[in-house]
Design a protein around this motif. Sequence first.
Motif, PDB file in Angstrom:
ATOM      1  N   GLY A   1      33.491   8.779  -2.967  1.00 42.27           N
ATOM      2  CA  GLY A   1      34.333   7.636  -2.764  1.00 42.27           C
ATOM      3  C   GLY A   1      33.747   6.683  -1.750  1.00 42.27           C
ATOM      4  N   THR A  30      43.941   1.005 -10.783  1.00 42.66           N
ATOM      5  CA  THR A  30      43.212   2.271 -10.834  1.00 42.66           C
ATOM      6  C   THR A  30      42.988   2.591 -12.307  1.00 42.66           C
ATOM      7  N   ASP A  35      41.808   8.151 -10.148  1.00 38.52           N
ATOM      8  CA  ASP A  35      41.488   7.147  -9.132  1.00 38.52           C
ATOM      9  C   ASP A  35      42.592   7.085  -8.082  1.00 38.52           C
ATOM     10  N   ILE A  37      43.532   5.590  -3.818  1.00 40.72           N
ATOM     11  CA  ILE A  37      43.211   4.825  -2.624  1.00 40.72           C
ATOM     12  C   ILE A  37      44.034   5.407  -1.484  1.00 40.72           C
ATOM     13  N   LEU A 112      38.272   5.403  -1.168  1.00 39.90           N
ATOM     14  CA  LEU A 112      38.454   5.305  -2.619  1.00 39.90           C
ATOM     15  C   LEU A 112      37.870   6.544  -3.273  1.00 39.90           C
ATOM     16  N   ALA A 117      35.786   3.312  -9.583  1.00 40.41           N
ATOM     17  CA  ALA A 117      36.359   2.822  -8.330  1.00 40.41           C
ATOM     18  C   ALA A 117      37.539   1.894  -8.598  1.00 40.41           C
ATOM     19  N   TYR A 120      41.367  -3.366  -5.505  1.00 43.23           N
ATOM     20  CA  TYR A 120      42.570  -3.566  -4.713  1.00 43.23           C
ATOM     21  C   TYR A 120      42.364  -4.737  -3.768  1.00 43.23           C
TER      22      TYR A 120
END
Length: 130
Positions: A1, A30, A35, A37, A112, A117, A120
Motif C-alpha cells: 500500500g 475503491t 481496497d 483507506i 492505501l 489503489a 480519494y
Amino acid sequence: GETVVFASTDASIEKFTSALVYINVTNIVTPDGDDEIDFFVQTSYDKGTTWEDIANFHLDNGDNAVEPQFAIISIGPAPAGVGVFVHSDQVLADNTNRDLPLGDRLRIVVVLTGATAPTYAYEARVSLYG
C-alpha cells in the motif's frame, strides 16, 4: 500500500494540551472489494522519533459514493490513571481510538491497501487548544 504523511514539525505544538482533528473525505472510489483507506491520526512524545496511534478512520468498498465521510477526533490531556501503554504505529483497529494525551508532534498517515489503489480526496484541519 501507499503511505502519505502530513506532519507537524513545529515544536510550538508542545505548549498545547488538546487538539481537535477534522478529516473530511470528499471523494472515494475503491475499485475492488479488497481496497481500503486508513487515516491514522498519530502523536509523538519524543520529537518524531516514534509515533503513537490515537485514532483510525477506516473506509472501504462499502463507502464508495457515500460522500462526504468525516471524522472528528478529540485529543485531550492525559486522563487519570494512564500508565504504561503498548506501542502502536499504523496498527490500530478500524474506526477506533485510544485515550492518549497530545504529544509534541501530530500527524495524519494515509495508508492505501488493495490490488488496485483507491482514489480519494480529503481535507484535514487541526485546531490546537490549551
